[in-house]
Motif scaffolding. Structure first.
Motif, PDB file in Angstrom:
ATOM      1  N   GLY A  51       0.813  -1.212   0.000  1.00 40.99           N
ATOM      2  CA  GLY A  51       0.000   0.000   0.000  1.00 40.99           C
ATOM      3  C   GLY A  51       0.843   1.256   0.000  1.00 40.99           C
ATOM      4  N   VAL A  52       1.914   1.246   0.791  1.00 38.17           N
ATOM      5  CA  VAL A  52       2.820   2.410   0.839  1.00 38.17           C
ATOM      6  C   VAL A  52       3.515   2.591  -0.509  1.00 38.17           C
ATOM      7  N   ILE A  53       3.958   1.489  -1.107  1.00 40.28           N
ATOM      8  CA  ILE A  53       4.598   1.558  -2.422  1.00 40.28           C
ATOM      9  C   ILE A  53       3.642   2.152  -3.452  1.00 40.28           C
ATOM     10  N   MET A  54       2.400   1.706  -3.422  1.00 37.46           N
ATOM     11  CA  MET A  54       1.405   2.207  -4.379  1.00 37.46           C
ATOM     12  C   MET A  54       1.158   3.694  -4.194  1.00 37.46           C
ATOM     13  N   LEU A  55       1.116   4.137  -2.953  1.00 38.92           N
ATOM     14  CA  LEU A  55       0.869   5.551  -2.683  1.00 38.92           C
ATOM     15  C   LEU A  55       2.046   6.408  -3.156  1.00 38.92           C
ATOM     16  N   TRP A 107      12.498 -15.104  -3.741  1.00 33.43           N
ATOM     17  CA  TRP A 107      13.342 -14.016  -3.250  1.00 33.43           C
ATOM     18  C   TRP A 107      12.998 -13.675  -1.810  1.00 33.43           C
ATOM     19  N   SER A 108      13.906 -12.926  -1.179  1.00 32.69           N
ATOM     20  CA  SER A 108      13.656 -12.446   0.183  1.00 32.69           C
ATOM     21  C   SER A 108      12.551 -11.399   0.163  1.00 32.69           C
ATOM     22  N   SER A 109      12.014 -11.092   1.346  1.00 36.88           N
ATOM     23  CA  SER A 109      10.936 -10.093   1.441  1.00 36.88           C
ATOM     24  C   SER A 109      11.378  -8.736   0.900  1.00 36.88           C
ATOM     25  N   ALA A 110      12.592  -8.323   1.245  1.00 36.61           N
ATOM     26  CA  ALA A 110      13.093  -7.028   0.779  1.00 36.61           C
ATOM     27  C   ALA A 110      13.254  -7.009  -0.736  1.00 36.61           C
ATOM     28  N   ALA A 111      13.775  -8.116  -1.290  1.00 31.51           N
ATOM     29  CA  ALA A 111      13.969  -8.193  -2.743  1.00 31.51           C
ATOM     30  C   ALA A 111      12.629  -8.187  -3.472  1.00 31.51           C
ATOM     31  N   LYS A 112      11.657  -8.887  -2.904  1.00 30.45           N
ATOM     32  CA  LYS A 112      10.327  -8.900  -3.527  1.00 30.45           C
ATOM     33  C   LYS A 112       9.699  -7.514  -3.514  1.00 30.45           C
ATOM     34  N   LEU A 113       9.873  -6.793  -2.419  1.00 31.99           N
ATOM     35  CA  LEU A 113       9.345  -5.422  -2.352  1.00 31.99           C
ATOM     36  C   LEU A 113      10.035  -4.529  -3.384  1.00 31.99           C
ATOM     37  N   GLY A 114      11.331  -4.745  -3.587  1.00 30.78           N
ATOM     38  CA  GLY A 114      12.042  -3.990  -4.612  1.00 30.78           C
ATOM     39  C   GLY A 114      11.491  -4.279  -6.004  1.00 30.78           C
ATOM     40  N   TYR A 115      11.219  -5.546  -6.253  1.00 33.88           N
ATOM     41  CA  TYR A 115      10.633  -5.941  -7.541  1.00 33.88           C
ATOM     42  C   TYR A 115       9.252  -5.314  -7.723  1.00 33.88           C
ATOM     43  N   VAL A 116       8.447  -5.341  -6.667  1.00 31.21           N
ATOM     44  CA  VAL A 116       7.115  -4.734  -6.717  1.00 31.21           C
ATOM     45  C   VAL A 116       7.214  -3.247  -7.024  1.00 31.21           C
ATOM     46  N   PHE A 117       8.147  -2.569  -6.362  1.00 30.67           N
ATOM     47  CA  PHE A 117       8.305  -1.126  -6.565  1.00 30.67           C
ATOM     48  C   PHE A 117       8.663  -0.819  -8.021  1.00 30.67           C
ATOM     49  N   VAL A 118       9.620  -1.568  -8.573  1.00 33.10           N
ATOM     50  CA  VAL A 118      10.078  -1.305  -9.941  1.00 33.10           C
ATOM     51  C   VAL A 118       8.985  -1.607 -10.963  1.00 33.10           C
ATOM     52  N   THR A 119       8.371  -2.784 -10.870  1.00 37.72           N
ATOM     53  CA  THR A 119       7.385  -3.175 -11.882  1.00 37.72           C
ATOM     54  C   THR A 119       6.097  -2.370 -11.760  1.00 37.72           C
ATOM     55  N   TYR A 120       5.696  -2.049 -10.515  1.00 38.97           N
ATOM     56  CA  TYR A 120       4.482  -1.254 -10.341  1.00 38.97           C
ATOM     57  C   TYR A 120       4.676   0.136 -10.945  1.00 38.97           C
ATOM     58  N   ASN A 121       5.847   0.724 -10.755  1.00 34.97           N
ATOM     59  CA  ASN A 121       6.135   2.035 -11.343  1.00 34.97           C
ATOM     60  C   ASN A 121       6.291   1.965 -12.854  1.00 34.97           C
ATOM     61  N   TYR A 377      -6.952  11.565 -10.526  1.00 37.48           N
ATOM     62  CA  TYR A 377      -7.574  10.286 -10.194  1.00 37.48           C
ATOM     63  C   TYR A 377      -6.545   9.201  -9.873  1.00 37.48           C
ATOM     64  N   LYS A 378      -5.312   9.342 -10.381  1.00 37.24           N
ATOM     65  CA  LYS A 378      -4.288   8.368 -10.010  1.00 37.24           C
ATOM     66  C   LYS A 378      -3.803   8.588  -8.577  1.00 37.24           C
ATOM     67  N   ILE A 379      -3.746   9.862  -8.169  1.00 38.31           N
ATOM     68  CA  ILE A 379      -3.441  10.132  -6.764  1.00 38.31           C
ATOM     69  C   ILE A 379      -4.535   9.523  -5.887  1.00 38.31           C
ATOM     70  N   GLY A 380      -5.788   9.711  -6.302  1.00 37.31           N
ATOM     71  CA  GLY A 380      -6.901   9.104  -5.571  1.00 37.31           C
ATOM     72  C   GLY A 380      -6.784   7.597  -5.543  1.00 37.31           C
ATOM     73  N   ASN A 381      -6.416   7.006  -6.676  1.00 38.00           N
ATOM     74  CA  ASN A 381      -6.254   5.555  -6.741  1.00 38.00           C
ATOM     75  C   ASN A 381      -5.144   5.077  -5.826  1.00 38.00           C
ATOM     76  N   GLY A 382      -4.027   5.839  -5.804  1.00 39.57           N
ATOM     77  CA  GLY A 382      -2.913   5.461  -4.932  1.00 39.57           C
ATOM     78  C   GLY A 382      -3.279   5.557  -3.467  1.00 39.57           C
ATOM     79  N   ILE A 383      -3.987   6.639  -3.108  1.00 43.10           N
ATOM     80  CA  ILE A 383      -4.443   6.766  -1.719  1.00 43.10           C
ATOM     81  C   ILE A 383      -5.388   5.621  -1.384  1.00 43.10           C
ATOM     82  N   GLY A 384      -6.263   5.277  -2.347  1.00 45.87           N
ATOM     83  CA  GLY A 384      -7.191   4.173  -2.124  1.00 45.87           C
ATOM     84  C   GLY A 384      -6.485   2.854  -1.899  1.00 45.87           C
TER      85      GLY A 384
END
Length: 455
Positions: A51-55, A107-121, A377-384
């Motif tokens: 959720g924090v990554i998405m925001l 992958w480790s939890s930290a590595a997975k979060l890194g992957y999520v951050f990169v691909t989501y962006n 609306y993307k800011i709204g989506n991220g907050i959501g």
């Protein structure tokens, strides 16, 4: 400024226009409805961290929207301003969607979060922006006839709903078909990504850009960025639509993301997502065929407000259904009607703010108007998205738990029912101040006069 109806192969062009949102919704609906579920229950990633990554990502996304809007306004090609980007970005769009659902589970939890951050962006900040901002601008570039814009908006929402229905109907069965594992999600989105490419190609080849600025030669000037932004904030109707879109996409993110949790943990069967959303989407599609008549008679504002009332009633029926399936079905029908009203009018109202802005300030900036709306609306989506993860965390939701606590179940109900009701009420308040429907014909006449006089 061309005020002509879409007469050449009209139905085909309207359908082709709608295919763009069908393609967009392949990824957007997947992100709204299934991505958090995939992360928590298959990839083993913390809902709060996601959720924090998405925001955070939505901030980057908002900046890229504005940049893309300026690029669209300055694009000059034989295909127009917006259409070239549909062709250029359709394959990257499909590939990025596959990567989104390909978290390496080893992958480790930290590595997975890194992957999520990169691909989501990659998806939301770069690729989705580069194809959705031009697509959103296309309505205003195809026609200035307000009724035709409404019809195009109806086809957009019809095909968007069909895309949502496709995702809601086939995602989980495809995942099951490919083995119901984390890798099964990747394979499912290879299939769905190919479908999105076809949809965007139809969108590109089946549409035309016709509208030109209100100048003697019909050529657009490159509006300086600072002047363009200043003009936006002189446009009261754009401010209203941007605020409303931010609220609505916040709600869509929270409500859509909570649907699978609601079906799995409150109704006891995650496959009921197909039933709930299927009925909702089918009713919405059928309702679209009748909305054009209402828009022609009552105007976009009034039809939109009527839809909000239906949405509120539908949510209240759901809240007091006691889990009875017949009432859940009734709720889906009522909400489907409400969404048909909103979907048929919302994007046409955004396009109308472009003409109002040109009349008010002298600057016509389809790309910047739509990208700035997209930013909202993307800011709204991220907050959501962040709000969904936060509420679930506060409620004590545990993805691997066989039975959730009462607090966790209540947190799901808040996300699925009460947050949407609050947003619908806010929408009704905003509509009290919307008078553009009555003013629009005079605005177009004045713009036509300026073109004739060369002002």
């Amino acid at each position: 400024m061309v005020k002509e109806k879409l007469t050449f192969r009209k139905i085909l062009e309207r359908f082709s226009y709608g295919c763009g949102d069908f393609g967009c919704n392949i990824i957007y609906t997947a992100m709204s409805v299934y991505l958090m579920f995939y992360y928590t229950d298959y990839a083993g990633v913390s809902s709060t961290a996601v959720g924090v990554i998405m925001l955070i990502s939505r901030v980057f996304d908002g900046v890229s929207d504005i940049i893309m809007g300026v690029i669209v306004d300055r694009t000059k090609s034989r295909f127009g301003k917006a259409r070239p980007w549909l062709l250029r970005m359709c394959i990257p769009f499909a590939v990025s969607g596959v990567l989104l659902f390909s978290v390496p589970t080893g992958w480790s939890s930290a590595a997975k979060l890194g992957y999520v951050f990169v691909t989501y962006n990659l998806v939301s900040t770069v690729v989705y922006t580069a194809i959705n901002v031009p697509y959103s601008a296309l309505n205003a570039l195809m026609t200035q006839d307000p009724y035709e814009r409404s019809v195009l908006s109806i086809f957009r929402n019809l095909l968007a709903t069909a895309g949502t229905l496709t995702i809601n109907t086939f995602t989980l069965p495809l995942v099951e078909l490919f083995g119901n594992t984390a890798s099964a999600w990747t394979k499912a989105f290879v299939v769905l990504g190919a479908v999105s490419v076809v949809a965007f190609l139809i969108n590109f080849f089946g549409t035309q850009e016709r509208v030109r600025p209100a100048t003697k030669d019909g050529k657009a000037e490159d509006v300086p960025f600072a002047k363009g932004v200043k003009a936006l904030f002189q446009n009261k109707y754009w401010i209203m639509m941007t605020g409303m879109l931010a609220l609505f996409f916040l709600m869509y993110s929270v409500n859509g993301g909570a649907t699978v949790y609601y079906a799995k943990d409150i109704l006891g069967d995650k496959d009921l997502v197909t039933t709930i959303n299927g009925i909702f989407n089918v009713v919405q599609i059928v309702g679209m065929f009748f909305i054009a008549m209402l828009v022609k008679r009552f105007g976009k504002r009034n039809v939109f407000a009527l839809g909000l009332v239906f949405d509120i009633v539908g949510m209240l029926v759901l809240n007091y259904s006691g889990g009875a399936m017949n009432l859940i079905v009734v709720s889906s029908v009522i909400r489907g009607i409400g969404n048909a009203c909103g979907g048929a009018t919302m994007w046409a109202m955004v396009s109308d703010t472009i003409d109002y802005g040109e009349w008010k300030t002298g600057y016509r900036t389809e790309g910047l108007v739509n990208s700035a709306c997209s930013f909202g609306y993307k800011i709204g989506n991220g907050i959501g998205s962040a709000l969904l993860g936060l509420i679930l965390e506060i409620g004590g939701y545990v993805g691997e738990a066989a039975v959730q606590t009462a607090e966790a179940l209540f947190s799901i109900e808040v996300c699925f029912v009460w947050i949407p009701i609050v947003v619908y009420v806010c929408g009704l308040i905003i509509m009290k101040f919307w008078h553009l429907d009555k003013e629009f014909s005079g605005i177009l006449a004045d713009l036509e006069k300026r073109k004739t006089e060369g002002n």
